[in-house]
Write an enzyme that holds these catalytic residues in place. Structure first.
Site, mmCIF file in Angstrom:
data_model
loop_
_atom_site.group_PDB
_atom_site.id
_atom_site.type_symbol
_atom_site.label_atom_id
_atom_site.label_comp_id
_atom_site.label_asym_id
_atom_site.label_seq_id
_atom_site.Cartn_x
_atom_site.Cartn_y
_atom_site.Cartn_z
ATOM 1 N N HIS A 87 10.782 1.314 -5.917
ATOM 2 C CA HIS A 87 9.505 0.607 -5.810
ATOM 3 C C HIS A 87 9.001 0.202 -7.197
ATOM 4 O O HIS A 87 9.627 0.483 -8.199
ATOM 5 C CB HIS A 87 8.449 1.533 -5.181
ATOM 6 N N HIS A 99 8.702 -3.242 -0.162
ATOM 7 C CA HIS A 99 7.449 -4.001 -0.321
ATOM 8 C C HIS A 99 7.769 -5.335 -0.991
ATOM 9 O O HIS A 99 8.315 -5.366 -2.091
ATOM 10 C CB HIS A 99 6.439 -3.206 -1.160
ATOM 11 N N GLU A 131 9.266 4.629 -8.985
ATOM 12 C CA GLU A 131 8.278 3.581 -9.239
ATOM 13 C C GLU A 131 8.619 3.035 -10.618
ATOM 14 O O GLU A 131 8.416 3.706 -11.625
ATOM 15 C CB GLU A 131 6.849 4.161 -9.235
ATOM 16 N N ARG A 186 2.942 -7.975 0.765
ATOM 17 C CA ARG A 186 3.529 -6.635 0.674
ATOM 18 C C ARG A 186 4.332 -6.256 1.915
ATOM 19 O O ARG A 186 5.388 -5.638 1.842
ATOM 20 C CB ARG A 186 2.354 -5.661 0.489
ATOM 21 N N GLU A 215 7.283 -6.392 -4.860
ATOM 22 C CA GLU A 215 7.828 -5.555 -5.949
ATOM 23 C C GLU A 215 9.199 -6.092 -6.361
ATOM 24 O O GLU A 215 10.226 -5.476 -6.113
ATOM 25 C CB GLU A 215 7.882 -4.094 -5.476
#
Length: 365
Positions: free
Chosen positions: A251, A138, A325, A196, A141
């Protein structure tokens, strides 16, 4: 109630969901972060108030936050830095330099091209069994590619000095894709910081871009119609399936380590093993600076997550597949300041090494 309100709001105003990543994934009892266009913000605030929904404004001026992310000044030097965010040209030059400066440890492989014909380059480090890690699926990020670069730097710098890293690189092959969605990343640097998706034009609509992570679902059903970048990575993974023991996809944001499944509530067949390794990774990550992470199967941890690349890789037969994440929990969201790159990368490194070490011990040769 709340769910219907958010969904109708998303429908009537163009909300950009930061967390979770779409109205579809909003569930009760979960904080929702979204961005509103300036001319709609008053309107949205009064609607929230009328519906008695508690909210806070995280960024009054997004452009200011975007500038702040570069710690006061966007650095225009041509030098690559591990403690700064690097644009694609710098990262690309860096991949060539790493391969040239560490020929015994690092090689650079082109595995395909993006929609806009940029070469997709993997850095290969180490030997034998493979751990595949991708960053930057993405575009917005940015901490994710920063971590992939940090990982390669640490691997080359500490090989022969750090016992664990030396063992890992002697027994495992790390295939690292520092920026998966290169076109989107370039777009996020030049046009729209919060982009994104990738930059392909969908023939049946005038929308630009596909969310590459969700595209694995279509790769599964009809590889030909999926996105270039997905095809390149999925094909590479399929060709090396017998050797790939772990797949890590990096991510941001929300501080979690997730494993299959996200698209269903059913437990993965190796749930207990995946859970145990995730717990060990989180414990070791937290031990560095006390950063709190949650872990678990994606569907029950964040109620349905469509990180199909991870679930797809698991279904293809890769035993250990995890989505990281990284920081933070929403204070800065995608605009994590450069001053936090180093601590974020250091703690993530500890967790990745933990997983890799487990894979290494389980697959001794």
């Amino acid at each position: 109630g709340f769910l219907n309100f958010i969904k109708s709001l998303a429908h009537s105003m163009q909300l950009d969901f930061w967390h979770p990543d779409s109205a579809h994934h909003v569930v009760a009892e979960v904080d929702v972060d979204f961005q509103v266009k300036a001319d709609q913000s008053r309107n949205v605030q009064s609607l929230l108030e009328q519906n008695q929904i508690h909210y806070e404004i995280l960024f009054h001026n997004l452009q200011e936050e975007i500038e702040k992310q570069f710690d006061g000044a966007r650095h225009f030097s041509s030098k690559h830095s591990y403690k700064k965010y690097n644009d694609w040209d710098k990262i690309n030059a860096w991949t060539a330099r790493m391969a040239k400066n560490h020929p015994k440890l690092v090689s650079r492989i082109q595995i395909g091209r993006t929609f806009e014909q940029r070469p997709m380059l993997l850095l290969k480090s180490g030997k034998k069994k493979i751990i595949f890690m991708d960053c930057g699926i993405h575009a917005r990020e940015w901490i994710s590619p920063a971590f992939c670069q940090w990982f390669v730097k640490q691997a080359t710098k500490t090989y022969g000095k750090d016992e664990v890293m030396t063992k890992l690189l002697d027994n495992l092959n790390f295939y690292i894709l520092p920026v998966y969605n290169i076109d989107g990343y370039v777009w996020a640097w030049t046009e729209n910081r919060l982009w994104r998706k990738n930059r392909s034009n969908n023939s049946n609509t005038d929308c630009i871009g596909t969310d590459l992570n969700r595209n694995f679902k279509s790769f599964k059903t009809s590889p030909h119609s999926s996105e270039e970048e997905t095809k390149v990575v999925a094909t590479f993974i399929r060709e090396h399936l017998s050797s790939i023991k772990a797949y890590l996809t990096i991510h941001a944001y929300s501080q979690m380590i997730l494993f299959p499944y996200g698209y269903t509530f059913k437990q993965a067949s190796s749930h207990d093993k995946l859970n145990k390794v995730a717990k060990g990774a989180v414990d070791s990550l937290t031990s560095l600076y006390g950063t709190k992470y949650t872990y678990g199967p994606a569907a029950t941890t964040i109620l349905e997550d469509w990180a199909f690349s991870r679930d797809w890789a698991y279904d293809e037969g890769i035993k250990y597949t995890y989505t990281f994440e990284l920081r933070d929990k929403g204070k800065h969201g995608f605009l994590l300041p450069e001053s936090l790159i180093k601590p974020t990368c250091k703690e993530t490194m500890v967790a990745v090494k933990y997983i890799a070490n487990h894979v290494c011990l389980k697959h001794t040769f």
